[in-house]
Design an enzyme around this catalytic site. Structure first.
Site: not given
Length: 766
Positions: A521, A608, A651, A653, A704, A736
Site C-alpha cells: 500500500y 498473527d 491479530h 487487520c 498507517h 497494527c
C-alpha cells in the site's frame, strides 16, 4: 493476428524508486516538482520496457503515486469535504486521503484502506455522502498520462476502474446512509465526459475494470451493469471501444450481467480456466476475447505449452482477429524484474518469471499462436526444459515432512481445556488489570536498525556484534514501555526485516530474493519469500530474542509469530501443491516454535493471521467452506501444543469477517486484536450477536498514518466499544504493528492510549 496485452505494470521501479521519491517528499527532502518528475520518468521507463518486449497493448493510467482507486476518487470529484476544504494543493490532498495529514493547521485522518479482493494489495475505499455529487477534474489523470505516452511515441490503452466496481467497492461516510450504487446516475456523466476526452486525445480502446463481477453481487449492484453499459454503447464513436475486464475469479454466475454491446471481454484463465468455454459462448458475436493466460499474481514461469493450448481453444471458436492473449490481472502484484536477482541459486531462478519476464512471455505466446510455434521454437524449448527441471527437482520434496503430516491426529488441533479454565489460570499467572494495554508487536524500524542489518548482510560486522546491538535495542524498547506503563510488553522485533520474510529465512523449503519488491500500500513494499518445496523448521527462530526480552522486562512479554495462513498468503506459494498442504507444513513448523517459546518462559504468545480474511474465496459456497476448514485447522495446529496458563493471542487487520465469524471463533485464541479505528466499530456488533466469550482488542488508532490521535479521541473510541463489549473482555491496543512509524509520534500516540485506558480502568474498577 493475435495481439498481446498487459493489464497493468508494477509502479515502484527496479530499485523502489517511487517509494524513495514519495517518502522523500513526505519528509520535506524533495520538492513536489521533483516527485512528479520522477513519477513521469518511471511511467516512461515502464512503457518502454513493455514495448521493447514486443507487447502490443500497453496500459496507461495504471500508475499511481499511492493507489489507483484513490486517483479516481480525486479525478471524479468524490473527495470528502473534510479534505477538499483544507486548502491543500492537489497532491497533498491526495496524500491526505491516503495517509492522513497533521500539519499547517490541518488535522485529518486517512480514508479507510482495505484489501484489493483477495490480494495483499490495499486500496483506499471511496467514501460517499448522502448529497454526493461528482465532477471531472480539469486535467484528468487518464488523459494526461495517455498524452504523455503518445508524446513518447507509445500508443497505450488507458485503464479505468469501472463505474459499478467503483461504487460497489465504496461505502457511505460515517453518519451517512447512502447506498453507493444508488449514485450511479450521478457518476455516469463523469465517465462519459472522461471517455469522450480520451477519444479526442486519440485513444482507440479503454480497459474498463469491473472485477466485482466475480463476486456474489447484491441484486442492485448486478442490475447496475445493464444501464451503465447501455449508456456507454449509446455514445457510439464518441468514446473509445471498451474492453470489459474482470480478474481474480470466474464470471459464469454473473454472465447475465455481462454487457451485450461491448467491444471486448477479459477473463482470468489462470485463476479459473474452466470458465473459458462458457464465456466464449456468452460474448457477443463480434466481441473481442482477452484471455488471461499469464499469471499476474505469482512468480512462476508460465507453462507456455498450456497457455498456447488455451489461446488456441479461443482462436478455434473466434478466429485470430478476435483473440488477445494477456496477463490474468495487472502485474502490480509481481516484482519488477528477475534480472536484479544476482544471488539466487540458478536452479531455482530458472523457475521464476517477474513482470518484465512476463511481458516477454505474453509476446512469445502471441507470436506462437499467430505465426506458429516454429517461429518461437527456442523460447518454447527453453520453457519446456524449465518446467521439467522443476517437476523433477529433489529440492521440492522432503519425505520427513510428509511423514510427519501423515501422523497428525485430531487431538493435535485442540487446547487442553476450554477458555473459562484457561483464562482463570492465565489471570492468576499474568495478574493483568482491567483494560490491559499492549501493542501489536513491532516498534519503529529506525535507520540505525536497517544500517546494522545491512552491515551484517555485507559481512561488515560479526554476528556477535549484531546480537549485542539487537539486545541493546530490545533493552531500549523495554525501557520505553516501562515509561509508557504498558501492561503487556513486546520486544519490538528489531531483528526482523518483515513478518513473513523473517520466518521464511529460517524455514527449509523457502527461497529468497534481494530486489523482488511488491507494493502493499502507498509506499509500503514487501519482498515476499517464495515457497519452493516442503517446509520444516530446522532450529528455533525467535526464542533467543524473546528469552532475552523476558530477562530485562518487569511485566509479561509477548512472543511474536506470524501464523501459518499468513506465512502462506504473504509468500509466493507453490502452484504444484494445494495450499492446504503448504499451510499444514507451516503450522507444524510454527507449533514447534510456540512450544519452545513456552519452555523459555514466554507466557503470552501472539500468532498473527492478518491474511486469513484475504485468503477467503471471493464467493460463498463449497470452496469457501473448505478453505476455512483447513485454515482454522492450520492455526489451531500451530497453537494447541501449550499449557492452559499460556495465553494465545492473534491479530487480524482489515478483517471484514462478519460473514464467516464462526471460523474466527473456531480459532480458539484467548485474545483477538483487530483493526477497528477506521471501520466505525462496524466489526464489533458481530461479537455481540454471536455472544463471543473470549477477549478482544479492537484497535483504537490507525498506525498507517503519522497522525497522532488525542487522548479524548481514544476515550471516545473506547466508549463506543463498550456499547458492544464487556469491560472484562476489552484490551486496548493500536490497529497494527508500529514498524513504519517514527518514535516521536509512536510515543505520543501510545501515551494517549495508555492514559485513556487508565481513565476507564479507574471508572470501572470497584
Amino acid at each position: 493476428m493475435v495481439q498481446s496485452a498487459i493489464l497493468g505494470f508494477p509502479r515502484m521501479g527496479v530499485n523502489r524508486d517511487l517509494k524513495k521519491a514519495t517518502e522523500a517528499y513526505w519528509g520535506g527532502k524533495v520538492s513536489q516538482t521533483d516527485l512528479l518528475a520522477e513519477a513521469k520518468r518511471l511511467r516512461l521507463a515502464h512503457w518502454k520496457i513493455q514495448k521493447d518486449a514486443g507487447v502490443n497493448i500497453i496500459p496507461s493510467n495504471d500508475f499511481a503515486l499511492y493507489d489507483q482507486v484513490l486517483c479516481h476518487i480525486q479525478d471524479f470529484g468524490a473527495v470528502p469535504e473534510r479534505y477538499s476544504s483544507s486548502n491543500l494543493d492537489t497532491v497533498d490532498e491526495y496524500f491526505a486521503m491516503g495517509r492522513g495529514h497533521q500539519k499547517g493547521g490541518v488535522d485529518v485522518p486517512s480514508l479507510e484502506m482495505v484489501k484489493w479482493f483477495d490480494s495483499n494489495y490495499h486500496y483506499v475505499k471511496p467514501t460517499f455522502q448522502d448529497n454526493q455529487t461528482f465532477k471531472l477534474t480539469s486535467n484528468p489523470k487518464a488523459v494526461v498520462e495517455y498524452n504523455e505516452a503518445k508524446e513518447a511515441g507509445i500508443d497505450t490503452r488507458p485503464v479505468l476502474v469501472g463505474p459499478v466496481s467503483f461504487l460497489h467497492l465504496g461505502k457511505a461516510d460515517r453518519g451517512q446512509t447512502v447506498d453507493p450504487i444508488d449514485l450511479l446516475d450521478k457518476l455516469l456523466p463523469v465517465y462519459e465526459e472522461l471517455l469522450v476526452q480520451l477519444k479526442a486525445a486519440g485513444a482507440e480502446t479503454v480497459q474498463i475494470d469491473e472485477p466485482v463481477l466475480v463476486f456474489d453481487l447484491p441484486a442492485k449492484s448486478k442490475a447496475a451493469f445493464k444501464p451503465a453499459y447501455e449508456k456507454f454503447a449509446s455514445l457510439g464513436d464518441k468514446i473509445p471501444k471498451l474492453v470489459f475486464t474482470t480478474y481474480f475469479g470466474d464470471i459464469v454466475h454473473n454472465l447475465d450481467a455481462l454487457p451485450k454491446d461491448i467491444y471486448g471481454v477479459h477473463v482470468d484463465l489462470v485463476r479459473n480456466p474452466e470458465q473459458l468455454e462458457t464465456v466464449l459462448g456468452a460474448i457477443g458475436p463480434n466481441a473481442i476475447f482477452s484471455a488471461g493466460v499469464v499469471d499476474g499474481r505469482n512468480i512462476w514461469k508460465t507453462n507456455l505449452k498450456r497457455a498456447i493450448e488455451t489461446a488456441e481453444t479461443a482462436i478455434q471458436r473466434l478466429g485470430k482477429d478476435r483473440v488477445i492473449v494477456a496477463t490474468s490481472s495487472s502485474l502490480l502484484h509481481t516484482p519488477h524484474t528477475l534480472a536484479s536477482e544476482k544471488k539466487l541459486d540458478p536452479e531455482i531462478a530458472d523457475w521464476f518469471s517477474f513482470a518484465c519476464e512476463k511481458a516477454t512471455e505474453i509476446s512469445v505466446i502471441a507470436k506462437a499462436v499467430t505465426d506458429g510455434p516454429a517461429n518461437v521454437r527456442e523460447a518454447l524449448e527453453a520453457n519446456a526444459k524449465s518446467m521439467q527441471a522443476r517437476a523433477t527437482s529433489t529440492r521440492t520434496n522432503n519425505p520427513a515432512v510428509k511423514d510427519r503430516q501423515a501422523k497428525i491426529t485430531g487431538e493435535d488441533y485442540n487446547r487442553k481445556s476450554e477458555f473459562p479454565v484457561r483464562i482463570d489460570q492465565q489471570q492468576k499467572k499474568l495478574k493483568l488489570p482491567l483494560f490491559p494495554t499492549t501493542t501489536i508487536g513491532s516498534f519503529p524500524q529506525t535507520k540505525e536498525i536497517r544500517l546494522h542489518r545491512s552491515k551484517l548482510t555485507k559481512g561488515e560486522i560479526s554476528i556477535a556484534e549484531y546480537d549485542r546491538f539487537i539486545e541493546k535495542e530490545i533493552e531500549d524498547n523495554v525501557k520505553i514501555q516501562d515509561e509508557l506503563d504498558l501492561d503487556v510488553y513486546v520486544h519490538g522485533e528489531p531483528e526482523r526485516n518483515d513478518m513473513v520474510q523473517f520466518f521464511g529465512e529460517r524455514f527449509d523449503g523457502y527461497a529468497f530474493t534481494t530486489h523482488a519488491w511488491v507494493q502493499s500500500y502507498g509506499s509500503r513494499c514487501v519482498r515476499p519469500p517464495i515457497i519452493v518445496g516442503d517446509i520444516s523448521r530446522p532450529a528455533p527462530m525467535t526464542v533467543k530474542e524473546s528469552k532475552y526480552a523476558v530477562s530485562v522486562a518487569k511485566k509479561p512479554m509477548k512472543g511474536m509469530l506470524t501464523g501459518p495462513v499468513t506465512c502462506l498468503r504473504w509468500s509466493f506459494p507453490r502452484d504444484d501443491v494445494h495450499q492446504s498442504v503448504q499451510a499444514e507444513q507451516l503450522a507444524l513448523a510454527l507449533r514447534d516454535e510456540v512450544v519452545d517459546l513456552e519452555k523459555a518462559g514466554i507466557d503470552v504468545i501472539q500468532v498473527d493471521e492478518p491474511a486469513l480474511r484475504e485468503g477467503l474465496p471471493l464467493r460463498a459456497g463449497e470452496e469457501r467452506t473448505k478453505y476455512l476448514d483447513w485454515a482454522v485447522k492450520a492455526f489451531r495446529l500451530s497453537t494447541s501444543g501449550v499449557e492452559d496458563a499460556t495465553q494465545i493471542h492473534s491479530h487480524f487487520c482489515y478483517s471484514e469477517f462478519q460473514d464467516f465469524f464462526y471460523a474466527i471463533a473456531a480459532l480458539d485464541a484467548d485474545v483477538l486484536s483487530i483493526e477497528n479505528s477506521k471501520s466505525d466499530c462496524k466489526l464489533l456488533k458481530v461479537f455481540v450477536d454471536e455472544a463471543y466469550p473470549r477477549h478482544i482488542g479492537p484497535g483504537v488508532y490507525d498506525i498507517h498514518s503519522p497522525r497522532v490521535p488525542s487522548e479524548q479521541e481514544i476515550k471516545d473510541r473506547i466508549e463506543e466499544m463498550l456499547q458492544y463489549l464487556k469491560p472484562e473482555q476489552l484490551w486496548i491496543d493500536p490497529d497494527c504493528g508500529l514498524k513504519t512509524r517514527q518514535w516521536k509520534e509512536t510515543k505520543e500516540a501510545l501515551t494517549n492510549m495508555v492514559n485513556a485506558a487508565k481513565y476507564f480502568r479507574a471508572k470501572y474498577t470497584k
